[in-house]
Scaffold this active site. Structure first.
Site, PDB file in Angstrom:
ATOM      1  N   CYS A 100      -4.668  -2.968   3.340  1.00 40.75           N
ATOM      2  CA  CYS A 100      -4.377  -2.723   4.743  1.00 40.75           C
ATOM      3  C   CYS A 100      -5.531  -2.982   5.711  1.00 40.75           C
ATOM      4  O   CYS A 100      -5.847  -4.124   5.963  1.00 40.75           O
ATOM      5  CB  CYS A 100      -3.815  -1.314   4.900  1.00 40.75           C
ATOM      6  SG  CYS A 100      -2.765  -1.257   6.334  1.00 40.75           S
ATOM      7  N   GLU A 147       0.864  -1.188   0.000  1.00 45.60           N
ATOM      8  CA  GLU A 147       0.000   0.000   0.000  1.00 45.60           C
ATOM      9  C   GLU A 147       0.905   1.245   0.000  1.00 45.60           C
ATOM     10  O   GLU A 147       1.996   1.228   0.594  1.00 45.60           O
ATOM     11  CB  GLU A 147      -0.842  -0.019   1.283  1.00 45.60           C
ATOM     12  CG  GLU A 147      -1.633   1.223   1.576  1.00 45.60           C
ATOM     13  CD  GLU A 147      -2.203   1.249   3.008  1.00 45.60           C
ATOM     14  OE1 GLU A 147      -1.483   0.859   3.946  1.00 45.60           O
ATOM     15  OE2 GLU A 147      -3.368   1.643   3.154  1.00 45.60           O
ATOM     16  N   ASN A 150       0.465  -0.884   5.441  1.00 42.22           N
ATOM     17  CA  ASN A 150       1.398  -0.035   6.200  1.00 42.22           C
ATOM     18  C   ASN A 150       0.839  -0.018   7.622  1.00 42.22           C
ATOM     19  O   ASN A 150      -0.144   0.702   7.867  1.00 42.22           O
ATOM     20  CB  ASN A 150       1.403   1.411   5.693  1.00 42.22           C
ATOM     21  CG  ASN A 150       2.078   1.614   4.350  1.00 42.22           C
ATOM     22  OD1 ASN A 150       2.793   2.580   4.152  1.00 42.22           O
ATOM     23  ND2 ASN A 150       1.852   0.735   3.397  1.00 42.22           N
ATOM     24  N   ASN A 189      -6.960   5.999  -1.673  1.00 39.44           N
ATOM     25  CA  ASN A 189      -5.860   5.084  -1.350  1.00 39.44           C
ATOM     26  C   ASN A 189      -6.077   3.886  -2.267  1.00 39.44           C
ATOM     27  O   ASN A 189      -7.002   3.107  -2.060  1.00 39.44           O
ATOM     28  CB  ASN A 189      -5.930   4.699   0.139  1.00 39.44           C
ATOM     29  CG  ASN A 189      -4.714   3.919   0.574  1.00 39.44           C
ATOM     30  OD1 ASN A 189      -3.996   3.348  -0.263  1.00 39.44           O
ATOM     31  ND2 ASN A 189      -4.479   3.867   1.878  1.00 39.44           N
ATOM     32  N   LYS A 197      -9.474   1.888  -1.635  1.00 41.50           N
ATOM     33  CA  LYS A 197      -9.632   1.371  -0.267  1.00 41.50           C
ATOM     34  C   LYS A 197     -10.992   1.744   0.340  1.00 41.50           C
ATOM     35  O   LYS A 197     -11.396   2.918   0.330  1.00 41.50           O
ATOM     36  CB  LYS A 197      -8.508   1.918   0.610  1.00 41.50           C
ATOM     37  CG  LYS A 197      -8.431   1.316   2.008  1.00 41.50           C
ATOM     38  CD  LYS A 197      -7.151   1.792   2.679  1.00 41.50           C
ATOM     39  CE  LYS A 197      -6.974   1.225   4.075  1.00 41.50           C
ATOM     40  NZ  LYS A 197      -5.690   1.699   4.676  1.00 41.50           N
ATOM     41  N   GLU A 234      -6.069   8.838   7.627  1.00 44.13           N
ATOM     42  CA  GLU A 234      -6.583   8.348   6.340  1.00 44.13           C
ATOM     43  C   GLU A 234      -7.998   8.869   6.082  1.00 44.13           C
ATOM     44  O   GLU A 234      -8.360   9.124   4.929  1.00 44.13           O
ATOM     45  CB  GLU A 234      -6.567   6.813   6.301  1.00 44.13           C
ATOM     46  CG  GLU A 234      -5.155   6.242   6.292  1.00 44.13           C
ATOM     47  CD  GLU A 234      -5.129   4.781   5.931  1.00 44.13           C
ATOM     48  OE1 GLU A 234      -4.645   3.985   6.754  1.00 44.13           O
ATOM     49  OE2 GLU A 234      -5.576   4.418   4.839  1.00 44.13           O
TER      50      GLU A 234
HETATM   51  N1  ING Z   1      -3.071   0.711   8.840  1.00 43.09           N
HETATM   52  C1  ING Z   1      -3.466   0.013   9.961  1.00 43.09           C
HETATM   53  C2  ING Z   1      -4.055  -1.363   9.702  1.00 43.09           C
HETATM   54  O1  ING Z   1      -5.231  -1.605   9.711  1.00 43.09           O
HETATM   55  C3  ING Z   1      -4.149   0.074  12.165  1.00 43.09           C
HETATM   56  C4  ING Z   1      -4.332   0.799  10.880  1.00 43.09           C
HETATM   57  C5  ING Z   1      -2.899   0.065  12.761  1.00 43.09           C
HETATM   58  C6  ING Z   1      -5.206  -0.611  12.705  1.00 43.09           C
HETATM   59  C7  ING Z   1      -2.712  -0.631  13.971  1.00 43.09           C
HETATM   60  C8  ING Z   1      -5.032  -1.308  13.906  1.00 43.09           C
HETATM   61  C9  ING Z   1      -3.797  -1.333  14.522  1.00 43.09           C
HETATM   62  O2  ING Z   1      -3.219  -2.238   9.576  1.00 43.09           O
HETATM   63  C10 ING Z   1      -3.710   1.000   7.685  1.00 43.09           C
HETATM   64  N2  ING Z   1      -3.002   1.723   6.815  1.00 43.09           N
HETATM   65  O3  ING Z   1      -4.852   0.634   7.454  1.00 43.09           O
END
Ligand code: ING
Length: 303
Positions: free
Chosen positions: A171, A47, A196, A110, A127, A146
């Site tokens: 993601c 991503e 990410n 995204n 996304k 985001e």
């Molecule tokens: N990143 C994260 C994901 O879902 C996140 C957001 C981070 C959710 C840590 C929960 C814990 O992997 C993206 N870019 O969606």
């Protein structure tokens, strides 16, 4: 004749804010060349592969924000990637921030694209599940904006390519069973995704120790319960002082991780995916036609 597709999850180490697109593209091209050496047909990039994960910062100036977006694809920076993939006869998935002009309105998504071995864009996904928040939350150690910088995409599709049914997601989508099911209902045999993911989750720091377990759990479940392969590529490592998880992997319809990254740097994870194994699960354990009962599921789409 069994259908076996050798696929690579092309993990990226950190991309810093100051890293020029052309230098990042050079890293992607190095992945393509290594993938070719390992007889891959398809390479999955993460991503937002062209830039640092910029939603970690609060920005108010749209011109500053737009510097992280691509207004056309391919463009001057990414054309060398498309050209090299064509030269090597390789297909690839690329995640990037898309700035899209339609009927005089500007949209920001995204996005990931599926590009065939002739460098034609055969699929585009925007996304759906946008995590984080839309307003500046200064109490957080870093932002996850985001919901501020991207519009939500419309939904999940599956494309017929390379004698396979291929889905894409990005993601946070991988954490929601609905993402896989909607692609599974379209017959997905191979689901490509990039992520990410910061190691630290400010809303619930106690989850941090489970970050890699949760990362793999949701994808293993999604793969198995829909009789599909999952190929997942991370952007990992210490990106602008924010540690991001790695764990790029290739998961079988059995739910087993058949190959996984060992580092948090640029690393190619390769496996040969027997697509008929996906069909084996779809015709037995997960035969949707004979075992699912949609009238019992209305709450899922109504709520
Ligand atoms: N990143 C994260 C994901 O879902 C996140 C957001 C981070 C959710 C840590 C929960 C814990 O992997 C993206 N870019 O969606």
């Amino acid at each position: 004749m069994t259908r076996v597709l050798t696929v690579a999850a092309a993990q990226l180490g950190p991309v810093q804010r100051s890293d020029a697109r052309k230098d990042v593209v050079g890293r992607l091209i190095a992945h393509l060349r290594e993938a070719k050496k390992q007889d891959c047909a398809l390479v999955v990039f993460p991503e937002l592969a062209l830039t640092t994960f910029f939603p970690r910062w609060f920005m108010n100036d749209q011109q500053e924000i737009d510097r992280f977006f691509e207004s056309e694809m391919p463009n001057q920076d990414t054309r060398p990637l498309f050209d090299e993939a064509k030269r090597l006869q390789l297909a690839f998935m690329l995640g990037y921030a898309e700035r899209h002009s339609e009927k005089g309105r500007i949209h920001h998504y995204n996005t990931s694209i599926l590009v065939d071995s002739q460098a034609h864009i055969v699929g585009k996904y925007r996304k759906v599940h946008l995590p984080g928040h839309a307003e500046h939350e200064p109490q957080r150690p870093f932002q996850h904006l985001e919901q501020r910088y991207f519009e939500r995409g419309e939904g999940f599709s599956v494309w017929e390519a390379f004698d396979a049914k291929i889905g894409m997601c990005l993601c946070n989508d991988r954490r929601w069973p609905e993402s896989y099911r909607v692609m599974g209902l379209q017959g997905a045999e191979l689901i490509l995704l990039g992520y990410n993911t910061p190691k630290h989750y400010p809303p619930a720091p106690e989850f941090d120790e489970h970050a890699m377990f949760h990362n793999h759990l949701v994808m293993q479940a999604g793969a198995h319960q829909n009789g599909s392969w999952v190929v997942a590529a991370a952007k990992a490592g210490n990106e602008e002082d924010i540690p991001m998880i790695g764990g790029s992997c290739i998961i079988s319809p059995s739910g087993h991780i058949v190959a996984q990254a060992e580092t948090e740097s640029d690393e190619l994870v390769v496996a040969s995916c027997d697509l008929d194994l996906a069909q084996r699960y779809k015709h037995t354990l997960f035969n949707f036609q004979s075992h699912r009962y949609p009238p019992a599921y209305t709450a899922i789409s109504n709520q």
